[in-house]
Write a protein that holds these residues in place. Structure first.
Motif, PDB file in Angstrom:
ATOM      1  N   GLU A  26       4.268 -11.333  -6.007  1.00  0.00           N
ATOM      2  CA  GLU A  26       2.979 -11.967  -6.265  1.00  0.00           C
ATOM      3  C   GLU A  26       2.898 -13.344  -5.598  1.00  0.00           C
ATOM      4  OE1 GLU A  26       0.605 -11.609 -10.000  1.00  0.00           O
ATOM      5  OE2 GLU A  26       2.564 -11.096 -10.825  1.00  0.00           O
ATOM      6  N   SER A  47       2.666   9.282  -3.853  1.00  0.00           N
ATOM      7  CA  SER A  47       2.783   9.005  -5.269  1.00  0.00           C
ATOM      8  C   SER A  47       3.708  10.021  -5.914  1.00  0.00           C
ATOM      9  CB  SER A  47       1.405   9.072  -5.943  1.00  0.00           C
ATOM     10  OG  SER A  47       1.541   8.990  -7.358  1.00  0.00           O
ATOM     11  N   GLY A 105      -0.209  -1.313  -4.218  1.00  0.00           N
ATOM     12  CA  GLY A 105       0.978  -1.484  -5.042  1.00  0.00           C
ATOM     13  C   GLY A 105       0.668  -2.341  -6.257  1.00  0.00           C
ATOM     14  N   TRP A 106       1.532  -2.243  -7.238  1.00  0.00           N
ATOM     15  CA  TRP A 106       1.349  -2.954  -8.501  1.00  0.00           C
ATOM     16  C   TRP A 106       1.204  -4.458  -8.258  1.00  0.00           C
ATOM     17  CZ3 TRP A 106       6.014  -4.331 -12.008  1.00  0.00           C
ATOM     18  CH2 TRP A 106       5.578  -4.934 -13.190  1.00  0.00           C
ATOM     19  N   HIS A 107       2.013  -5.005  -7.326  1.00  0.00           N
ATOM     20  CA  HIS A 107       2.033  -6.448  -7.115  1.00  0.00           C
ATOM     21  C   HIS A 107       0.711  -6.945  -6.530  1.00  0.00           C
ATOM     22  CE1 HIS A 107       6.113  -5.251  -7.673  1.00  0.00           C
ATOM     23  NE2 HIS A 107       6.201  -4.721  -6.451  1.00  0.00           N
ATOM     24  N   TYR A 136      -3.059   3.983  -2.327  1.00  0.00           N
ATOM     25  CA  TYR A 136      -3.476   3.080  -3.404  1.00  0.00           C
ATOM     26  C   TYR A 136      -2.647   1.807  -3.321  1.00  0.00           C
ATOM     27  CZ  TYR A 136       0.713   5.076  -5.562  1.00  0.00           C
ATOM     28  OH  TYR A 136       1.999   5.496  -5.801  1.00  0.00           O
ATOM     29  N   ASN A 178      10.248  -8.959 -15.079  1.00  0.00           N
ATOM     30  CA  ASN A 178       9.186  -9.053 -14.075  1.00  0.00           C
ATOM     31  C   ASN A 178       9.493 -10.079 -12.980  1.00  0.00           C
ATOM     32  OD1 ASN A 178       6.660  -8.603 -16.611  1.00  0.00           O
ATOM     33  ND2 ASN A 178       7.516  -7.082 -15.238  1.00  0.00           N
ATOM     34  N   GLN A 181      -2.503  12.052  -8.663  1.00  0.00           N
ATOM     35  CA  GLN A 181      -2.826  10.629  -8.582  1.00  0.00           C
ATOM     36  C   GLN A 181      -4.345  10.438  -8.473  1.00  0.00           C
ATOM     37  OE1 GLN A 181      -0.833   7.845  -8.574  1.00  0.00           O
ATOM     38  NE2 GLN A 181      -2.562   6.476  -8.249  1.00  0.00           N
ATOM     39  N   HIS A 211       8.374  -8.140  -9.186  1.00  0.00           N
ATOM     40  CA  HIS A 211       6.934  -8.299  -9.381  1.00  0.00           C
ATOM     41  C   HIS A 211       6.448  -9.718  -9.098  1.00  0.00           C
ATOM     42  CE1 HIS A 211       2.957  -7.422 -10.618  1.00  0.00           C
ATOM     43  NE2 HIS A 211       3.028  -8.020 -11.804  1.00  0.00           N
ATOM     44  N   TRP A 267       0.844  -1.192   0.000  1.00  0.00           N
ATOM     45  CA  TRP A 267       0.000   0.000   0.000  1.00  0.00           C
ATOM     46  C   TRP A 267       0.879   1.240   0.000  1.00  0.00           C
ATOM     47  CZ3 TRP A 267      -5.070   0.412  -0.807  1.00  0.00           C
ATOM     48  CH2 TRP A 267      -5.701   1.643  -0.533  1.00  0.00           C
ATOM     49  N   GLU A 298      -2.125  -5.481  -6.748  1.00  0.00           N
ATOM     50  CA  GLU A 298      -3.170  -5.302  -7.766  1.00  0.00           C
ATOM     51  C   GLU A 298      -3.297  -6.558  -8.619  1.00  0.00           C
ATOM     52  OE1 GLU A 298      -2.131  -1.916 -10.099  1.00  0.00           O
ATOM     53  OE2 GLU A 298      -3.475  -0.578  -9.010  1.00  0.00           O
ATOM     54  N   CYS A 299      -2.174  -7.085  -9.059  1.00  0.00           N
ATOM     55  CA  CYS A 299      -2.201  -8.249  -9.950  1.00  0.00           C
ATOM     56  C   CYS A 299      -2.729  -9.484  -9.227  1.00  0.00           C
ATOM     57  CB  CYS A 299      -0.807  -8.513 -10.513  1.00  0.00           C
ATOM     58  SG  CYS A 299      -0.327  -7.331 -11.780  1.00  0.00           S
TER      59      CYS A 299
END
Length: 289
Positions: free
Chosen positions: A77, A24, A43-45, A41, A69, A29, A73, A20, A47-48
């Motif tokens: 995950e 930004s 994190g990218w990881h 918001y 990746n 953002q 990443h 989290w 989110e996936c």
């Protein structure tokens, strides 16, 4: 491939995992929400992991991505997904090597970035690009150039012509076909060896022991994997899309009184064998023989 990801994971500090973010780099953002950890918001990881589990469930067979990746990443995950689900999450990880141009790795900051829309605007079918990629292995760096794409275009068209020339005649020789199907299946199982799959396809077409009908059956089966539309009738929608898009660009140039650009577009099309015809109801085109 999974071992590679897990080895990287074991070396990392769990505090490296960003779940989290409250800050930004973008002042405007848009995606941010209030949470127990502050306004921010995901994190990218995370989110996936969240999106894949919502739409695909908590068991994945294959997970793809570029080699860049792997960390952080994919390691992240795995850590968060398996910690949440309490079981193995994904069976196979497939990491593709980079697509380079002759100056190195492609990037938007370097200028013209390769997209299918760009290729279509230059008159190339996406299937030609697919054929170009299938000729190499996904774990090998592939160097792109328009010269190499032109070679692929010619080879693909010859392949289509050869398939088109097959007559739907003769017996279906299942015994002889079985050996080719096994070789093709072995190539798939050998780390998705697409270049070997193409070689087997060409071996089928060159075979003197197979009837044309047997060859057509094998081509249809192989193309269900290769997706090169080998048995479909030729429709040059790519050329049509390209010509119409250039006509629209020329129209905008003329509206902006940029007649030099309008003439350049007309001449470019003419060089490609496309003649523009201006009329009261707009501009159409014809293909020169």
């Amino acid at each position: 491939m999974r071992d590679t990801v897990e080895e990287d994971l074991a070396k990392r500090n769990p505090f490296d995992f960003g779940l989290w973010f409250t800050l930004s780099k973008f002042s405007n953002q848009a995606m941010k929400w209030d949470s127990p950890w502050g306004v921010g918001y995901p994190g990218w990881h995370i989110e996936c992991s969240g999106i894949s589990s919502q739409y695909l469930g908590e068991y994945l067979d294959i997970h793809c991505g570029g080699i860049d990746n792997i960390f952080p990443h994919h390691t992240n995950e795995i850590a968060q997904s398996e910690a949440y689900f309490g079981h193995k999450w994904c069976n196979y990880w497939i990491h593709g090597e980079h697509l380079n141009d002759q100056t190195g790795k492609m990037s938007k900051s370097k200028g013209e970035f390769l997209t299918l829309e760009l290729l279509k605007s230059k008159g190339y079918s996406p299937l030609v690009y697919r054929y170009f990629c299938l000729g190499s292995h996904y774990r090998k760096t592939l160097t792109f150039s328009y010269d190499s794409l032109e070679v692929a275009k010619n080879s693909y068209q010859k392949l289509k012509n050869k398939v088109k020339s097959l007559k739907n005649e003769g017996e279906v020789q299942q015994a002889e076909m079985d050996s080719y199907e096994k070789k093709f299946g072995d190539a798939i199982s050998n780390d998705l060896n697409t270049s070997q799959m193409l070689t087997i396809l060409y071996d089928v077409l060159k075979s003197k022991d197979l009837s044309d009908r047997s060859k057509r059956v094998l081509v249809e089966k192989f193309d269900s994997v290769l997706s090169l539309s080998l048995l479909e009738e030729e429709t040059d929608t790519t050329l049509d899309d390209y010509a119409l898009s250039m006509i629209e660009k020329r129209k905008i140039a003329k509206e902006n009184k940029n007649y030099e650009e309008a003439d350049r577009i007309r001449d470019e099309l003419l060089e490609k064998g496309i003649k523009l015809i201006d009329g009261r109801e707009g501009t159409t085109y014809e293909l020169l023989k």
